[in-house]
Design an enzyme around this catalytic site. Structure first.
Site, PDB file in Angstrom:
ATOM      1  N   CYS A 145       0.836  -1.200   0.000  1.00  0.00           N
ATOM      2  CA  CYS A 145       0.000   0.000   0.000  1.00  0.00           C
ATOM      3  C   CYS A 145       0.873   1.254   0.000  1.00  0.00           C
ATOM      4  O   CYS A 145       1.579   1.520  -0.954  1.00  0.00           O
ATOM      5  CB  CYS A 145      -0.961  -0.060   1.186  1.00  0.00           C
ATOM      6  N   HIS A 146       0.849   2.022   1.086  1.00  0.00           N
ATOM      7  CA  HIS A 146       1.687   3.215   1.214  1.00  0.00           C
ATOM      8  C   HIS A 146       3.083   2.882   1.753  1.00  0.00           C
ATOM      9  O   HIS A 146       3.925   3.765   1.876  1.00  0.00           O
ATOM     10  CB  HIS A 146       1.025   4.235   2.145  1.00  0.00           C
TER      11      HIS A 146
END
Length: 168
Positions: free
Chosen positions: A100-101
């Site tokens: 994800c991030h």
């Protein structure tokens, strides 16, 4: 064999707990590190108590690193010691898995240029600007770096991480 997870508040709950439990199912010892030993709370309200601080991490004690997403990576990456930890794992050729991030931390570690990677679409342009070769796939493995996009990709993400750790 031990694996380290880096986390601050507002981690994506599934992206921390799914790998944590999946790796434990494989018989691995998993530790969570943070900037303090205070309880960390995920975006959905799940809590985790860190086992150690970044200052106490000895990279040589761990076989791999997991960086969950959510808003946590934005907070982790401002801690110089946390960025050093990522760099050390990479320099030692140990598996680094970011979802994800999570790849934001790899950007801060100056470790994305020329590397095939994926991420949450919201940081795609950041990865590309930092020199990554972006691929929109559930999981991308480039050497010892494993990246994934989102919680739906967790089975692939953990599968590749476990496969690499078994070779380690």
């Amino acid at each position: 064999m031990r694996v380290l997870i880096l986390a601050e508040n507002e981690f994506e709950d599934l992206e921390l707990f799914y790998p944590l439990y999946r790796l434990r199912e494989e018989g691995l010892e998993v530790k969570v590190a943070s900037s303090s030993l205070e309880v960390r709370v995920g975006k959905k309200g799940y809590q985790v108590r860190p086992d150690l601080t970044y200052e106490d991490v000895k990279v040589e004690d761990y076989a791999g690193l997991v960086i969950p997403g959510g808003k946590s990576p934005e907070r982790v990456r401002i801690n110089e010691r946390a960025v050093e930890i990522v760099k050390d794992f990479l320099e030692l050729g140990k598996p680094v898995a970011a979802i994800c991030h999570g790849p934001q931390l790899l950007i801060s570690a100056m470790a994305v240029k020329g590397r095939r990677m994926t991420s949450w679409i919201g940081i795609r342009d950041d990865l590309i600007a930092a020199g990554a070769l972006y691929e929109d796939r559930p999981v991308v493995v480039d050497g010892n770096v494993i990246t994934s996009r989102m919680p739906d990709d967790l089975p692939y993400f953990c599968g590749e991480l476990i496969k690499i750790l078994k070779r380690y």
